[in-house]
Design an enzyme around this catalytic site. Structure first.
Site, PDB file in Angstrom:
ATOM      1  N   ALA A   1       8.039   7.674  -8.723  1.00  0.00           N
ATOM      2  CA  ALA A   1       7.295   8.541  -9.722  1.00  0.00           C
ATOM      3  C   ALA A   1       5.770   8.121  -9.526  1.00  0.00           C
ATOM      4  O   ALA A   1       5.045   9.251  -9.686  1.00  0.00           O
ATOM      5  CB  ALA A   1       7.648   7.995 -11.337  1.00  0.00           C
ATOM      6  N   GLU A   2       5.471   6.873  -9.435  1.00  0.00           N
ATOM      7  CA  GLU A   2       4.106   6.529  -9.142  1.00  0.00           C
ATOM      8  C   GLU A   2       3.459   7.522  -7.904  1.00  0.00           C
ATOM      9  O   GLU A   2       2.386   7.865  -8.094  1.00  0.00           O
ATOM     10  CB  GLU A   2       4.025   5.200  -8.716  1.00  0.00           C
TER      11      GLU A   2
ATOM     12  N   HIS B   1      -0.517   1.855 -13.218  1.00  0.00           N
ATOM     13  CA  HIS B   1       0.188   0.828 -13.986  1.00  0.00           C
ATOM     14  C   HIS B   1       1.720   1.217 -14.118  1.00  0.00           C
ATOM     15  O   HIS B   1       1.940   2.321 -14.589  1.00  0.00           O
ATOM     16  CB  HIS B   1      -0.126   0.477 -15.142  1.00  0.00           C
TER      17      HIS B   1
ATOM     18  N   MET C   1      -4.496  -6.574  -6.871  1.00  0.00           N
ATOM     19  CA  MET C   1      -4.050  -7.668  -7.914  1.00  0.00           C
ATOM     20  C   MET C   1      -5.058  -8.536  -8.313  1.00  0.00           C
ATOM     21  O   MET C   1      -4.821  -9.742  -8.771  1.00  0.00           O
ATOM     22  CB  MET C   1      -2.881  -8.524  -7.121  1.00  0.00           C
ATOM     23  N   ARG C   2      -6.227  -8.381  -8.213  1.00  0.00           N
ATOM     24  CA  ARG C   2      -7.235  -9.011  -8.426  1.00  0.00           C
ATOM     25  C   ARG C   2      -8.149  -8.184  -9.711  1.00  0.00           C
ATOM     26  O   ARG C   2      -8.103  -7.133  -9.585  1.00  0.00           O
ATOM     27  CB  ARG C   2      -8.296  -9.118  -7.447  1.00  0.00           C
TER      28      ARG C   2
ATOM     29  N   GLY D   1       0.768  -1.256  -0.036  1.00  0.00           N
ATOM     30  CA  GLY D   1       0.008  -0.090   0.149  1.00  0.00           C
ATOM     31  C   GLY D   1       0.921   1.416  -0.016  1.00  0.00           C
ATOM     32  O   GLY D   1       0.494   2.427   0.594  1.00  0.00           O
ATOM     33  N   SER D   2       2.111   1.336  -0.772  1.00  0.00           N
ATOM     34  CA  SER D   2       2.648   2.532  -0.680  1.00  0.00           C
ATOM     35  C   SER D   2       1.959   3.682  -1.596  1.00  0.00           C
ATOM     36  O   SER D   2       2.217   4.716  -1.245  1.00  0.00           O
ATOM     37  CB  SER D   2       4.283   2.373  -1.211  1.00  0.00           C
TER      38      SER D   2
HETATM   39  C1  GRF Z   1       2.634  -0.690  -8.063  1.00  0.00           C
HETATM   40  O1  GRF Z   1       4.088  -0.728  -8.479  1.00  0.00           O
HETATM   41  C2  GRF Z   1       1.542  -0.414  -8.971  1.00  0.00           C
HETATM   42  O2  GRF Z   1       1.770   0.472  -9.924  1.00  0.00           O
HETATM   43  C3  GRF Z   1       1.327  -1.859  -9.152  1.00  0.00           C
HETATM   44  O3  GRF Z   1       1.708  -2.559  -7.783  1.00  0.00           O
HETATM   45  C4  GRF Z   1       2.443  -1.933  -7.272  1.00  0.00           C
HETATM   46  C5  GRF Z   1       1.805  -1.729  -5.889  1.00  0.00           C
HETATM   47  O4  GRF Z   1       2.602  -1.188  -4.749  1.00  0.00           O
HETATM   48  N1  GRF Z   1       0.048  -2.027  -9.730  1.00  0.00           N
HETATM   49  P1  GRF Z   1       1.858  -0.507  -3.595  1.00  0.00           P
HETATM   50  O5  GRF Z   1       1.163  -1.654  -2.890  1.00  0.00           O
HETATM   51  O6  GRF Z   1       1.137   0.705  -3.959  1.00  0.00           O
HETATM   52  O7  GRF Z   1       3.056  -0.167  -2.577  1.00  0.00           O
END
Ligand code: GRF
Length: 311
Positions: free
Chosen positions: A175-176, A111, A92-93, A14-15
């Site tokens: 970056a996300e 993504h 992831m579902r 959950g980052s």
């Molecule tokens: C991230 O890299 C996101 O883009 C991908 O899964 C990862 C999730 O990381 N879909 P987090 O749980 O938000 O730390």
């Protein structure tokens, strides 16, 4: 109160959720507020983080439940909290088609690639194997096609010589964390601009999808035809408008005669009976919704029409 009540779905650490939450607290007048956080693993570390931050959490194991049944439980929880929009953050579902349809235009995902390149899993391995020098991340709307919905924002991250999938993933994650809160906030900041609102209405129609057509966002029925286009300053005409199908040139002429401030005959599309509806004055969104529905009906394949009308 924030404009959007965001429900966040996670699977693990959950980052990105932490980034969304902490950014919402730092931003002046943040237009979204995180309401509940849900995970399909009650042990997901992101849930403990959210709980410690005072956010309602909901951990529900998916084991033994069908996809639609599980999604219905999550959805009931979202509604209980008055959620208006959903953000997937490392969820992831796969979502059931019903869930995707009901949240069309209101469900975001992030993504870790520059979509449309490298959809699905094992993204960083694929980027390195392809010898790419640039990667990054993408925020998009969720549609039935995995990682395939309309792109709302991207951040580019250079690939370094000697990068491993892990080192590249870690840099892209930085970056996300910056991109996701910004893009979501911008969706609501621009609510006074018509495209996000139009998009939400258009994509909420059954099997509707979006793609660029001659540089303009166009909305079509999957397996069918385009039913609407968003037109902005086309050839410098200074007009922001929606183009939809009227029944023909007669209706088109009648509409323009009745209300020339609102309706116009669009270039190229005019002869085929399309009508331009201006979105740059005070827009009646209920009327826009009715036009979209009508135009959708004129474009949908018969199979889908039967499904929708039950006839
Ligand atoms: C991230 O890299 C996101 O883009 C991908 O899964 C990862 C999730 O990381 N879909 P987090 O749980 O938000 O730390």
């Amino acid at each position: 109160m924030a404009e959007a009540r965001l429900g966040v779905l996670i699977s693990g650490r959950g980052s990105n959720l932490a980034a969304l939450l902490l950014a919402s607290r730092l931003m002046a007048d943040c237009p979204y507020e995180i309401v509940p956080v849900a995970a399909h693993d009650p042990q997901a570390p992101g849930l403990a983080m959210a709980a410690a931050e005072g956010i309602a959490t909901f951990g529900q194991s998916h084991q033994g439940l069908g996809r639609a049944a599980f999604d219905a439980i999550i959805e009931a929880e979202l509604h209980r909290h008055g959620v208006t929009h959903v953000a997937l953050a490392g969820y992831m579902r796969l979502l059931s088609p019903g869930f995707v349809a009901r949240w069309a235009g209101r469900c975001f995902n992030i993504h870790p690639s520059l979509l449309p390149a490298h959809k699905g899993l094992h993204v960083h391995e694929a980027v390195l194997a392809a010898g790419e020098t640039m990667s990054g991340c993408t925020v998009h709307l969720v549609t039935a096609e995995l990682d395939g919905g309309p792109i709302l924002g991207q951040a580019r991250v250079a690939v370094l010589p000697g990068d491993t999938p892990e080192s590249l993933a870690a840099r892209i994650l930085i970056a996300e964390h910056q991109l996701y809160p910004r893009v979501i906030a911008n969706q609501f900041r621009s609510v006074s601009e018509p495209l996000p609102r139009l998009r939400a209405l258009a994509l909420a129609l059954p099997e509707a999808a979006e793609k660029l057509s001659h540089g303009a966002p166009g909305f079509f029925v999957q397996g069918g035809k385009f039913f609407a286009y968003f037109s902005e300053n086309h050839h410098g005409n200074g007009i922001t408008a929606l183009l939809v199908k009227a029944s023909g040139v007669e209706e088109q002429a009648m509409l323009i005669e009745q209300d020339p401030e609102l309706y116009f005959r669009p270039a190229y599309f005019g002869p085929a009976g399309w009508i331009g509806i201006r979105l740059d004055a005070a827009t009646d969104w209920e009327m826009i919704g009715r036009w979209l529905e009508r135009s959708w009906q004129a474009s949908a394949p018969r199979r889908l029409l039967r499904l929708v009308t039950g006839q």
